[in-house]
Write a protein that holds these residues in place. Structure first.
Motif, PDB file in Angstrom:
ATOM      1  N   THR A  67       1.049  -1.301   0.105  1.00 56.82           N
ATOM      2  CA  THR A  67       0.035  -0.150  -0.295  1.00 56.82           C
ATOM      3  C   THR A  67       1.192   1.425  -0.318  1.00 56.82           C
ATOM      4  OG1 THR A  67      -1.868  -0.915   0.920  1.00 56.82           O
ATOM      5  CG2 THR A  67      -1.945   1.311   1.189  1.00 56.82           C
ATOM      6  N   ARG A  68       2.131   1.149   0.800  1.00 54.96           N
ATOM      7  CA  ARG A  68       3.289   2.170   0.882  1.00 54.96           C
ATOM      8  C   ARG A  68       3.776   2.598  -0.862  1.00 54.96           C
ATOM      9  NH1 ARG A  68       8.276   2.487   4.039  1.00 54.96           N
ATOM     10  NH2 ARG A  68       8.227   5.422   4.298  1.00 54.96           N
ATOM     11  N   LEU A 119      -2.087  -5.014  -9.540  1.00 48.86           N
ATOM     12  CA  LEU A 119      -1.844  -4.637  -7.245  1.00 48.86           C
ATOM     13  C   LEU A 119      -3.282  -4.398  -6.790  1.00 48.86           C
ATOM     14  CD1 LEU A 119       0.030  -5.654  -5.007  1.00 48.86           C
ATOM     15  CD2 LEU A 119       0.667  -3.513  -5.974  1.00 48.86           C
ATOM     16  N   SER A 120      -4.036  -3.284  -7.354  1.00 50.65           N
ATOM     17  CA  SER A 120      -4.822  -2.980  -6.948  1.00 50.65           C
ATOM     18  C   SER A 120      -5.815  -4.026  -6.450  1.00 50.65           C
ATOM     19  CB  SER A 120      -5.341  -1.827  -7.585  1.00 50.65           C
ATOM     20  OG  SER A 120      -6.106  -2.193  -8.557  1.00 50.65           O
ATOM     21  N   GLU A 121      -6.061  -5.335  -7.690  1.00 45.10           N
ATOM     22  CA  GLU A 121      -7.183  -5.786  -7.884  1.00 45.10           C
ATOM     23  C   GLU A 121      -7.075  -6.827  -6.260  1.00 45.10           C
ATOM     24  OE1 GLU A 121      -7.819  -8.181 -10.753  1.00 45.10           O
ATOM     25  OE2 GLU A 121      -8.478  -6.453 -11.954  1.00 45.10           O
ATOM     26  N   TRP A 122      -5.409  -7.236  -5.756  1.00 44.48           N
ATOM     27  CA  TRP A 122      -5.432  -7.579  -4.833  1.00 44.48           C
ATOM     28  C   TRP A 122      -5.367  -7.011  -3.634  1.00 44.48           C
ATOM     29  CZ3 TRP A 122      -0.785 -11.710  -4.637  1.00 44.48           C
ATOM     30  CH2 TRP A 122      -0.550 -12.200  -6.219  1.00 44.48           C
ATOM     31  N   LEU A 123      -5.567  -5.463  -3.028  1.00 46.48           N
ATOM     32  CA  LEU A 123      -5.369  -5.101  -1.706  1.00 46.48           C
ATOM     33  C   LEU A 123      -6.678  -4.311  -2.221  1.00 46.48           C
ATOM     34  CD1 LEU A 123      -1.658  -3.188  -2.723  1.00 46.48           C
ATOM     35  CD2 LEU A 123      -1.684  -5.035  -1.118  1.00 46.48           C
ATOM     36  N   VAL A 124      -7.412  -4.463  -2.402  1.00 42.45           N
ATOM     37  CA  VAL A 124      -8.590  -4.538  -1.405  1.00 42.45           C
ATOM     38  C   VAL A 124      -8.946  -4.655  -0.375  1.00 42.45           C
ATOM     39  CG1 VAL A 124     -11.491  -4.906  -2.184  1.00 42.45           C
ATOM     40  CG2 VAL A 124     -10.145  -4.803  -4.140  1.00 42.45           C
ATOM     41  N   SER A 125      -9.099  -5.314   0.435  1.00 39.37           N
ATOM     42  CA  SER A 125      -9.172  -6.046   2.119  1.00 39.37           C
ATOM     43  C   SER A 125      -7.452  -6.762   2.472  1.00 39.37           C
ATOM     44  CB  SER A 125     -10.268  -6.365   2.164  1.00 39.37           C
ATOM     45  OG  SER A 125     -10.103  -7.957   2.076  1.00 39.37           O
ATOM     46  N   GLU A 126      -7.332  -6.261   2.980  1.00 39.04           N
ATOM     47  CA  GLU A 126      -6.053  -6.967   4.162  1.00 39.04           C
ATOM     48  C   GLU A 126      -6.628  -8.469   4.708  1.00 39.04           C
ATOM     49  OE1 GLU A 126      -5.066  -6.824   8.507  1.00 39.04           O
ATOM     50  OE2 GLU A 126      -3.736  -5.297   7.973  1.00 39.04           O
ATOM     51  N   ALA A 132      -8.877  -9.970   2.668  1.00 39.64           N
ATOM     52  CA  ALA A 132      -8.832 -11.196   1.005  1.00 39.64           C
ATOM     53  C   ALA A 132      -6.798 -11.374   0.817  1.00 39.64           C
ATOM     54  CB  ALA A 132      -9.482 -10.311   0.145  1.00 39.64           C
ATOM     55  N   PHE A 133      -6.483  -9.972   1.256  1.00 32.24           N
ATOM     56  CA  PHE A 133      -5.368 -10.195   0.863  1.00 32.24           C
ATOM     57  C   PHE A 133      -4.257 -11.288   1.512  1.00 32.24           C
ATOM     58  CE2 PHE A 133      -0.686  -8.680   1.025  1.00 32.24           C
ATOM     59  CZ  PHE A 133      -0.251  -9.189  -0.403  1.00 32.24           C
ATOM     60  N   VAL A 134      -4.108 -11.507   2.347  1.00 28.78           N
ATOM     61  CA  VAL A 134      -3.730 -12.314   3.682  1.00 28.78           C
ATOM     62  C   VAL A 134      -3.880 -13.500   3.292  1.00 28.78           C
ATOM     63  CG1 VAL A 134      -3.490 -12.994   5.629  1.00 28.78           C
ATOM     64  CG2 VAL A 134      -3.576 -10.862   5.944  1.00 28.78           C
ATOM     65  N   GLU A 135      -5.369 -13.823   3.030  1.00 24.78           N
ATOM     66  CA  GLU A 135      -5.665 -14.933   2.488  1.00 24.78           C
ATOM     67  C   GLU A 135      -4.781 -15.596   1.264  1.00 24.78           C
ATOM     68  OE1 GLU A 135      -7.357 -18.724   2.603  1.00 24.78           O
ATOM     69  OE2 GLU A 135      -7.636 -17.501   4.169  1.00 24.78           O
ATOM     70  N   ARG A 136      -4.679 -15.184   0.727  1.00 29.17           N
ATOM     71  CA  ARG A 136      -4.723 -15.090  -0.988  1.00 29.17           C
ATOM     72  C   ARG A 136      -3.397 -15.366  -1.076  1.00 29.17           C
ATOM     73  NH1 ARG A 136      -5.941 -11.726  -6.072  1.00 29.17           N
ATOM     74  NH2 ARG A 136      -5.016 -13.057  -7.931  1.00 29.17           N
ATOM     75  N   VAL A 137      -2.007 -14.640   0.187  1.00 33.33           N
ATOM     76  CA  VAL A 137      -0.953 -15.000  -0.296  1.00 33.33           C
ATOM     77  C   VAL A 137      -0.304 -16.279   0.900  1.00 33.33           C
ATOM     78  CG1 VAL A 137      -0.574 -12.428  -1.093  1.00 33.33           C
ATOM     79  CG2 VAL A 137       0.170 -13.060   1.410  1.00 33.33           C
ATOM     80  N   THR A 138      -0.972 -16.723   1.259  1.00 36.97           N
ATOM     81  CA  THR A 138      -0.705 -17.661   2.371  1.00 36.97           C
ATOM     82  C   THR A 138      -2.201 -18.957   2.017  1.00 36.97           C
ATOM     83  OG1 THR A 138      -2.656 -16.449   4.312  1.00 36.97           O
ATOM     84  CG2 THR A 138       0.028 -15.642   4.623  1.00 36.97           C
ATOM     85  N   SER A 139      -2.038 -18.627   1.525  1.00 42.58           N
ATOM     86  CA  SER A 139      -2.984 -20.496   0.812  1.00 42.58           C
ATOM     87  C   SER A 139      -2.201 -20.824  -0.321  1.00 42.58           C
ATOM     88  CB  SER A 139      -4.636 -19.612   0.670  1.00 42.58           C
ATOM     89  OG  SER A 139      -4.703 -19.243  -0.758  1.00 42.58           O
ATOM     90  N   LYS A 140      -2.267 -22.006  -0.464  1.00 43.14           N
ATOM     91  CA  LYS A 140      -1.867 -23.065  -1.456  1.00 43.14           C
ATOM     92  C   LYS A 140      -0.447 -23.091  -1.671  1.00 43.14           C
ATOM     93  CE  LYS A 140      -6.081 -23.636  -3.710  1.00 43.14           C
ATOM     94  NZ  LYS A 140      -7.070 -23.822  -4.478  1.00 43.14           N
ATOM     95  N   LEU A 141       0.326 -21.729  -0.563  1.00 41.47           N
ATOM     96  CA  LEU A 141       2.088 -22.086  -0.908  1.00 41.47           C
ATOM     97  C   LEU A 141       2.696 -23.385  -0.904  1.00 41.47           C
ATOM     98  CD1 LEU A 141       2.432 -19.166   0.997  1.00 41.47           C
ATOM     99  CD2 LEU A 141       2.810 -19.422  -1.260  1.00 41.47           C
TER     100      LEU A 141
END
Length: 368
Positions: free
Chosen positions: A275-276, A313-320, A322-331
């Motif tokens: 976001t920064r 990237l803006s689609e990834w950062l719609v909410s914290e 949702a982002f956390v779930e996206r980047v920590t699942s299925k790794l």
């Protein structure tokens, strides 16, 4: 017995675009992990291992250029070269195979709006690592060096630059850093993010601090998430070196060498860091520390305008959340060699044995 060619000679051939057919004879699964850009694939590995020519018995290849056969370690490719030599081709085997190729590199100039500074991207094509030489008014800085220090010294010397600083964006896990040795050889100051991980001397570059390279400036922006110390460096109003925080088509994994709770905590920090970064001028060029695919000898940098990156990237950062779930699942699991690489990078040590034994394999630092 068929002739051999070393990885550096093949690298030079590809760099000057000398006509050559690179023939990858590995199994499909091995080929899918990493390959030499522009290579031709014929799955003949198992046949050759059993003494058969397999698909190489009648494969059609150009006859007006050498053929370099490639396997994982450079043994079965010798049999492939023997088969092709018997057919009349000028064939040779890549000594050391893809393991040796992991050190191969090429370079590309990065077009910038600021004419007072020049950036050269050094691409470890055999592994996807990206590093940089920043030059201005006779001075230079090296960022995230991942190949031999001689490469960066040679680039700087060619352009009349003296390397004043060597910077790391974070403690790397997928490759052995060459930063400490580059700083030692050149007398440059080694700059790293403030942290308690490494056990060797360095100069900390805290959030907001700035150093001058000729008439250019590099400003640190703390961007934790991939690692807790991860830092990006903003170059004038022209570019931002994002390390493994932000790639041109993905973001850094927050889970390496971390338990699930720590990974989610890092993911929340990464959300804030991205976001920064989005608040920087959209015309800045994003220059990451990795690419997810082999990098061709095409002199086209792996780079993108921040505005173009923000389009996805803006689609990834719609909410914290949702982002956390996206980047920590299925790794996928942390590659086993990463633990030892981190230990060596934290200690500032470089193995006396062949580093490719430890660094083998593609990088696995991104979420896409």
């Amino acid at each position: 017995m068929a002739k051999q060619i070393d990885a550096e000679t093949l690298r030079e051939w590809l760099e000057i675009q000398q006509p050559v057919t690179v023939l990858d004879i590995r199994a499909d699964d091995d080929r899918a992990q990493w390959a030499i850009p522009g290579s031709v694939h014929v799955n003949a590995y198992e046949a050759l291992r059993t003494g058969q020519a397999g698909a190489l018995a009648n494969v059609a290849l150009p006859v007006d250029r050498p053929v370099v056969t490639v396997c994982n370690a450079g043994r079965v490719s010798r049999a492939a070269a023997d088969v092709l030599t018997a057919r009349g081709f000028d064939a040779r085997s890549l000594a050391g195979g893809m393991k040796a190729w992991s050190l191969a590199w090429n370079a590309a100039d990065v077009p910038l709006s600021d004419a007072s500074v020049r950036v050269i991207q050094v691409r470890r094509t055999g592994k996807g690592c990206l590093s940089y030489v920043v030059g201005s008014a006779g001075e230079a800085a090296g960022i995230d060096p991942s190949v031999s220090p001689d490469v960066y010294v040679g680039i700087a010397s060619t352009h009349g630059w003296s390397i004043r600083y060597v910077l790391e964006t974070h403690v790397h896990a997928d490759h052995l850093t060459r930063a400490r040795e580059l700083a030692r050889q050149t007398g440059a100051t080694l700059l790293m993010p403030p942290q308690q991980r490494v056990t060797f001397p360095f100069t900390a570059m805290a959030d907001g601090e700035r150093v001058s390279v000729g008439s250019a400036h590099l400003t640190a922006r703390h961007t934790p998430g991939h690692t807790n110390e991860s830092t990006s460096y903003v170059l004038n109003d022209a570019a931002v070196f994002t390390g493994d925080t932000l790639f041109t088509n993905g973001v850094g994994r927050p889970d390496l060498l971390a338990d699930p709770d720590a990974a989610r905590q890092r993911a929340r920090a990464l959300f804030a860091s991205l976001t920064r970064l989005r608040q920087l001028p959209s015309e800045l060029v994003v220059l990451p520390a990795h690419a997810s695919e082999p990098i061709a000898f095409d002199e086209h940098p792996v780079a993108a305008r921040l505005g173009d990156v923000d389009a996805w990237l803006s689609e990834w950062l719609v909410s914290e959340s949702a982002f956390v779930e996206r980047v920590t699942s299925k790794l996928p699991p942390t590659p086993p060699n990463f633990t030892r690489i981190v230990e060596l990078n934290e200690a500032g040590e470089f193995p006396t044995s062949d580093p490719t034994d430890l660094e083998a394999g593609a990088n696995r630092c991104a979420v896409r």
